[in-house]
Each structure stands twice: as C-alpha cells, then as structure tokens.
Design a protein around this motif. Structure first.
Motif, short mmCIF file in Angstrom:
data_model
loop_
_atom_site.label_atom_id
_atom_site.label_comp_id
_atom_site.label_asym_id
_atom_site.label_seq_id
_atom_site.Cartn_x
_atom_site.Cartn_y
_atom_site.Cartn_z
N ASN A 144 51.20 34.72 32.49
CA ASN A 144 51.15 33.82 33.64
C ASN A 144 52.53 33.73 34.29
OD1 ASN A 144 51.54 32.48 30.93
ND2 ASN A 144 52.49 30.96 32.28
N LYS A 148 52.83 27.94 34.92
CA LYS A 148 51.37 27.87 35.10
C LYS A 148 50.67 27.92 33.74
CE LYS A 148 50.22 29.89 39.43
NZ LYS A 148 48.88 30.20 39.95
N HIS A 156 42.61 35.28 35.81
CA HIS A 156 43.82 34.45 35.87
C HIS A 156 45.06 35.33 35.98
CE1 HIS A 156 41.41 31.52 33.07
NE2 HIS A 156 40.95 31.51 34.31
N PRO A 233 48.82 22.50 35.33
CA PRO A 233 48.17 22.80 36.61
C PRO A 233 48.91 22.06 37.72
CG PRO A 233 46.92 21.15 35.41
CD PRO A 233 48.09 21.51 34.54
N ARG A 300 42.83 25.91 35.73
CA ARG A 300 42.89 26.83 36.87
C ARG A 300 41.72 26.59 37.83
NH1 ARG A 300 46.54 31.66 36.85
NH2 ARG A 300 47.86 31.37 35.03
N ASP A 303 42.53 23.55 39.95
CA ASP A 303 43.51 23.86 40.98
C ASP A 303 42.86 24.60 42.14
OD1 ASP A 303 45.70 22.59 39.97
OD2 ASP A 303 46.66 24.38 39.13
#
Ligand code: TXA
Ligand code: MG
Length: 334
Positions: A144, A148, A156, A233, A300, A303
């Motif tokens: 990531n 994050k 992702h 997030p 995620r 978000d």
C-alpha cells in the motif's frame, strides 16, 4: 510506467521466469501472501530496495521484512539460534516474522541501519512458488501507499500501485487480512512487536514468557514501524462496544448528513435502520477470522463510498481478536 497484471491461482513457469527476471533487474513486484499483499524487491539490491521506499512514500527508518523460501537461506543471512529454529519449525510457513541478528548479506537500507533484520516464510502458494523458483531473498513491506490500510485484495494494490510498478500478481483475497505477527528474539527476552494470527499464547508455548512492546516504547519503538499511524482510512474511525452503541452512533452521525459506514459483528434488531450499502454484517458472533479478513477491505470500501465516519464493532481480545483490536485502535487514533 505500464503495470502488467497477472491474474492466476496457479502461477506458471513462464510467469515465474518473468518475475525472477524482473527481480534480478531491480524491479518491484506486488504479490499475494496469506496475510496481506507484499511489494517485493531483491533484498540484496540496495537500489531496488530504495525504490520500495520511494514508491510507497515510506520513511527510511522503518525496516522491511525479508521473505524466504527455506532455512538454508536464513542460515546465510542471519544468526539463528535453537529458539529461532524451534519457532520456525512450529509456525512456518505461515504468518510469523522473527527479528534476528543479521549477517552481512542484508544491506543497511533493508534493516534501516539496525544490526537486526526481520524474516518470514509466507505460506501462500504463489508467494512460495515465487520464492522457490527465484531462490532470492525478497524484501517486502505491505503493498500500500504509506499511511493507507494494507491491501488484502489485488484491486487495493491496483488503486495504490498502478503506474508505479511493472507487475502485480493477483492471487485473490488474502486469507488472514492482517499483517504477520512480529516477534523480536534478537535480545535475551522475546518481545512481541506486532500481534498477528500467530498469537502470544501460541508463542509462549515455545518460548516461555513473551513481553509485549509497551507504550513506553512509543518514543523509541523497538519496531520502528509502530510509531507511524498505520492502517488508517480517510474517514474518522470510531469503535463501538455493542450493536446498540453502534446503531446509536450511526443515528447521531448520519443525522448530520454525513455518510457513515458500519462494520457490525452479528445481526441484531438495532441494525435494520442502517441501509445495506452502509453496513457489513460479519455473521457468526465471535468469528474473529471473518473480522480480521474484512477489516482493511472495509476501510477501503468506506473510503470509496466517501464515508465521513466509519463505526466498527469491537472484538473480544483473544486469539486473532488481539491483532484485530490493535489495528482498529491504530486506525481510530487521532
Ligand atoms: O504480513 C506481513 O508481515 C506483510 C507481508 C507482505 O509479508 N508485510 C508487512 O511489512 O506487514 P511492513 O513493512 O508493512 O511491516 C514490517 C514491520 C514494521 O512494523 C517494521 O518496523 C518491523 O516489521 N520490522 C522490520 N524489521 C525490523 C527490525 N529489524 N527490528 C524491528 N522491527 C522490524
Ligand atoms: Mg505496512
């Protein structure tokens, strides 16, 4: 940079060859493990490992975990002990990382200048095939962008890494969904630096008493990564102890007109008031595996929905519930 994506359950010889060539040329590859997706480079190659830090935006004082296929590789790179051999015999391949005194083969950039390094043997079939075929030690943090939530699905990784790395290997969603347990056995007493799917109780069956890295370490943490606000997030994360508290918080915050996403433990009469696009109900009460498997992907999702608040129900702190609450508290910390 164009990012190639390989989607596979059983990786083929040509694909293994492609990955090995990329690694030998100093390239970065995102690949699945049983915990979260990793962003890997040849651990012996300082420039390739520097690129990991650059691509993620990762602070240079946060060392990387070296992923290996077998013990022979470990003997070359670290000073092993009877305890490390016993722990690895019992728990690997699997989600346990050990911090050991390192030998010469690991460049300073990987260990952030420390005289120790972290090692793990992932159990995911694709990760193992890659490590076996290449025979390379692979330095890999979670794939990531720094700050994050760790990626538990290839989608992702694509969000964070497309255009930045040459190859993503999509092997589906990660079994555990939380990063590995990190245990430091480089000093006289074993210290648990990060809780994970291999629990403190399981470790204690092998090592005797295990200390937990305390809050006092926040100034100069033993796991340098622990001082950073991880797993967060964009939305503000709140923790609810019960379904009733959760639905109360939902009513309060959605009344302000904000999008609120809720991760709930089990169905209850308090929950139907929350529209289904704003909630995920995990089902079986006490099924911590489902909890940990879904936490980061739910962050995620929320978000993406543009949530302003995320409300997550607490789990009991036993087994993997300890790791789950550790990540949840970090995400909720302001
Ligand atoms: O499950 C996992 O461990 C995943 C997958 C990809 O293997 N990797 C992962 O890496 O979570 P990362 O970089 O996100 O977290 C590595 C953690 C950090 O908290 C770091 O500070 C700690 O391991 N660590 C690495 N080397 C260390 C060392 N020599 N001493 C103490 N802590 C160390
Ligand atoms: Mg990480």
């Amino acid at each position: 940079m164009k990012t190639e994506i390989i989607r596979t359950n059983s990786i083929e010889k040509e694909q293994l060859e492609r990955a090995k060539e990329l690694w030998l040329g100093g390239g970065l590859i995102a690949f699945p493990t049983e915990t979260v997706y990793g962003l890997g480079a040849d651990a012996r190659n300082s420039a390739a490992c520097a690129a990991i830090f650059a691509v993620k935006g990762r602070p240079a004082d946060n060392p990387l975990i070296v992923h290996l296929y077998d013990m022979e590789q470990l003997e070359e790179l670290a000073y092993t002990t009877p305890l490390s051999r016993e722990l690895f015999k019992r728990f690997v391949p699997g989600p346990l990382t050990l911090v050991l005194k390192k030998r010469g083969g690991i460049p300073d950039i990987v260990s952030a200048g420390l005289d120790t390094a972290a090692f793990r043997f992932p159990s995911h079939t694709i990760a193992r095939e890659l490590l076996k075929y290449s025979r390379l030690p692979i330095a890999a943090p979670s794939a990531n962008l720094s700050g994050k939530p760790s990626p538990t699905e290839a989608a992702h990784v694509e969000q964070d890494m497309c255009g930045r790395i040459p190859l993503i290997i999509d092997g589906g969603s990660c079994l555990y969904g939380l990063e590995s347990t990190v245990l430091d056995i480089s000093a006289s007493r074993p210290v648990l630096l990060r809780p994970g799917a291999v629990t403190k109780e399981q470790l204690e069956e092998v090592c005797g008493e295990v200390q937990t890295a305390g809050a006092a370490d926040a100034v100069r943490p033993a796991a340098p990564g622990m001082k950073y606000r991880h797993y967060a997030p964009r939305a503000e994360v709140m923790i609810a102890q019960s379904e009733n508290e959760l639905s109360g918080l939902y009513a309060e915050h959605s009344a302000k007109g904000a999008t609120v996403c809720c991760l709930c433990r089990a169905w209850s009469e308090a929950l139907p008031a929350i529209p289904s696009c704003d909630k995920l109900i995990l089902g079986e009460e006490g099924d911590y595996t489902a909890f940990s498997h879904n936490l980061f992907s739910f962050f995620r999702y929320a978000d993406e929905r543009g949530a302003y608040y995320i409300i997550v129900q607490a789990a009991e702190e036993k087994g993997i519930g300890i790791a789950y609450m550790n990540r949840l508290r970090k995400a909720a910390a302001k």
